[in-house]
Design an enzyme around this catalytic site. Structure first.
Site, PDB file in Angstrom:
ATOM      1  N   ASP A   1      27.540 -14.915  49.120  1.00 47.99           N
ATOM      2  CA  ASP A   1      26.948 -15.642  47.979  1.00 47.99           C
ATOM      3  C   ASP A   1      25.913 -14.804  47.223  1.00 47.99           C
ATOM      4  O   ASP A   1      25.262 -15.292  46.313  1.00 47.99           O
ATOM      5  CB  ASP A   1      26.301 -16.943  48.471  1.00 47.99           C
ATOM      6  CG  ASP A   1      25.202 -16.698  49.495  1.00 47.99           C
ATOM      7  OD1 ASP A   1      24.935 -15.517  49.812  1.00 47.99           O
ATOM      8  OD2 ASP A   1      24.605 -17.675  49.979  1.00 47.99           O
ATOM      9  N   GLY A   2      25.739 -13.536  47.614  1.00 46.77           N
ATOM     10  CA  GLY A   2      24.828 -12.658  46.883  1.00 46.77           C
ATOM     11  C   GLY A   2      23.451 -12.542  47.527  1.00 46.77           C
ATOM     12  O   GLY A   2      22.638 -11.708  47.131  1.00 46.77           O
TER      13      GLY A   2
ATOM     14  N   GLY B   1      16.184   4.680  23.329  1.00 40.59           N
ATOM     15  CA  GLY B   1      15.958   4.508  21.893  1.00 40.59           C
ATOM     16  C   GLY B   1      14.814   5.362  21.349  1.00 40.59           C
ATOM     17  O   GLY B   1      14.947   5.992  20.295  1.00 40.59           O
TER      18      GLY B   1
ATOM     19  N   GLN C   1       5.156  -5.396  31.197  1.00 46.46           N
ATOM     20  CA  GLN C   1       4.548  -6.693  30.859  1.00 46.46           C
ATOM     21  C   GLN C   1       3.189  -6.711  31.574  1.00 46.46           C
ATOM     22  O   GLN C   1       3.021  -7.291  32.645  1.00 46.46           O
ATOM     23  CB  GLN C   1       5.462  -7.837  31.339  1.00 46.46           C
ATOM     24  CG  GLN C   1       4.962  -9.236  30.973  1.00 46.46           C
ATOM     25  CD  GLN C   1       5.127  -9.588  29.501  1.00 46.46           C
ATOM     26  OE1 GLN C   1       5.985  -9.051  28.821  1.00 46.46           O
ATOM     27  NE2 GLN C   1       4.290 -10.478  28.999  1.00 46.46           N
TER      28      GLN C   1
ATOM     29  N   SER D   1      14.143   4.321  29.078  1.00 45.85           N
ATOM     30  CA  SER D   1      14.823   3.072  29.447  1.00 45.85           C
ATOM     31  C   SER D   1      16.125   2.958  28.653  1.00 45.85           C
ATOM     32  O   SER D   1      17.177   3.414  29.091  1.00 45.85           O
ATOM     33  CB  SER D   1      13.883   1.901  29.191  1.00 45.85           C
ATOM     34  OG  SER D   1      14.503   0.707  29.580  1.00 45.85           O
ATOM     35  N   THR D   2      16.071   2.444  27.437  1.00 49.44           N
ATOM     36  CA  THR D   2      17.300   2.377  26.622  1.00 49.44           C
ATOM     37  C   THR D   2      17.619   3.735  25.991  1.00 49.44           C
ATOM     38  O   THR D   2      18.712   3.938  25.476  1.00 49.44           O
ATOM     39  CB  THR D   2      17.134   1.372  25.474  1.00 49.44           C
ATOM     40  OG1 THR D   2      16.084   1.853  24.604  1.00 49.44           O
ATOM     41  CG2 THR D   2      16.784  -0.011  25.982  1.00 49.44           C
TER      42      THR D   2
ATOM     43  N   ASP E   1       4.932   9.776  20.836  1.00 52.94           N
ATOM     44  CA  ASP E   1       3.883   9.116  20.044  1.00 52.94           C
ATOM     45  C   ASP E   1       2.508   9.638  20.449  1.00 52.94           C
ATOM     46  O   ASP E   1       2.361  10.309  21.467  1.00 52.94           O
ATOM     47  CB  ASP E   1       3.961   7.583  20.172  1.00 52.94           C
ATOM     48  CG  ASP E   1       3.912   7.162  21.627  1.00 52.94           C
ATOM     49  OD1 ASP E   1       2.978   7.571  22.325  1.00 52.94           O
ATOM     50  OD2 ASP E   1       4.832   6.443  22.058  1.00 52.94           O
TER      51      ASP E   1
ATOM     52  N   LYS F   1       4.915   9.100  12.347  1.00 58.40           N
ATOM     53  CA  LYS F   1       5.762   8.663  11.239  1.00 58.40           C
ATOM     54  C   LYS F   1       5.145   9.135   9.930  1.00 58.40           C
ATOM     55  O   LYS F   1       3.957   8.960   9.688  1.00 58.40           O
ATOM     56  CB  LYS F   1       5.839   7.135  11.221  1.00 58.40           C
ATOM     57  CG  LYS F   1       6.718   6.602  12.317  1.00 58.40           C
ATOM     58  CD  LYS F   1       6.876   5.107  12.211  1.00 58.40           C
ATOM     59  CE  LYS F   1       7.739   4.616  13.361  1.00 58.40           C
ATOM     60  NZ  LYS F   1       7.488   3.252  13.743  1.00 58.40           N
TER      61      LYS F   1
END
Ligand code: R5P
Length: 277
Positions: A34-35, A210, A87, A207-208, A154, A177
């Site tokens: 069931d995980g 990006g 977070q 992470s991504t 940055d 920028k």
């Protein structure tokens, strides 16, 4: 004293155990149909150094079960990659401060917590007994003597990159920028002209992908690579980076990935010796 290899950090655990000449405990990990997760530690252990990164929510459950299996031991928790650290405050009313919950959970079971490059000072401030390791010098060592320019994506992260660049003995800069006209914003290095140079974009986390992909697309360097401490590599991050022109990605083994070419085992071993031996 035994090193307890967490399922997220088996290779790093072995490297740290070798550095310290400590035995690795035999631990069985499993998943029920069931995980639900299962943990068994093979023998009574007086002093346990658990090494387990938190990259997924299951990694937290494994830690919870390890703490229970080792409830008669003195525990040090080494969490090389401390997930949930982004977070680190309430951004919008009613939100959980995830890293505060993680800090309380870890410190309820472990006498000491050791981690590598937490995301922010704010995140670290939620711990009472944290030993934080800086892996940036290890990234610097990798590029020592090479003709590169290190670039922070940055201004906020430039202090980290400065540490790596000092060890590498190379120039460093950060991206900012620049508004070209009403419709165009370009990302450019603040002080150094990187045209035709070999650039290494250095960050704490990929992470991504990006952040680094956006930077790589606009840099006019002849060769761009990326280096980070924590290669989270969510979703399609590596493809995204390679499509943006990044030729190589190098990371440490705080998260075990194919790009984890730099080991922080000696840094973690030193921290454990300082705290416990
Ligand atoms: C941001 O504050 C961090 O230092 C990294 O730049 C960020 O977490 C990278 O995320 P991504 O790879 O998703 O752009």
């Amino acid at each position: 004293m035994h090193v307890i290899p967490g399922p997220a950090s088996p290779v790093l655990s072995e490297r740290v155990a070798t550095e310290l000449n400590l035995p690795l405990a035999k631990v069985t990990y499993g998943t029920f149909p069931d995980g639900e997760l299962y943990v068994k530690v093979e023998r009574d252990i007086e002093d346990a150094v658990i090494i387990q990164s938190i990259r997924s929510s299951n990694d937290i459950v494994y830690l919870m079960l390890l703490f229970d299996a080792l409830s008669n031991s003195r525990i040090t928790a080494v969490v090389p990659y401390m997930g949930y650290a982004r977070q680190d405050r309430v951004f919008s009313e009613g939100e959980a401060v995830s890293i505060r919950a993680i800090a309380e959970f870890l410190e309820a079971h472990a006498e000491k917590v050791i981690s590598v490059n937490l995301h922010s000072r704010e995140a670290a401030s939620h711990f009472k007994n944290l030993v934080e390791i800086d892996a940036m010098p290890k990234i610097g060592e990798r590029y020592k003597g090479q003709d590169v320019v290190m670039v922070s994506p940055d201004r906020g992260s430039v202090e980290r990159v400065k540490v790596a660049a000092r060890v590498a003995g190379c120039e460093y800069d950060y991206l900012e920028k620049v508004r070209i006209d009403a419709e165009t914003v370009e990302i450019q290095p603040k002080n150094i002209d990187v045209e035709g140079k070999r650039v290494v974009i250095v960050d704490d986390i990929i992470s991504t992908g990006g952040t680094i992909a956006r930077a790589a697309e606009t840099l006019e360097a002849s060769y761009v690579e990326a280096a980070c401490v924590h290669a989270v590599l969510a979703a399609n991050a590596l493809n995204r980076l390679y499509s943006s022109g990044v030729r190589k990605v190098t990371a440490t083994d705080t998260i075990e990935q194919p790009v984890s070419e730099i080991s922080v085992a000696d840094l973690i071993a030193n921290a454990i010796s300082d705290v416990l031996m």
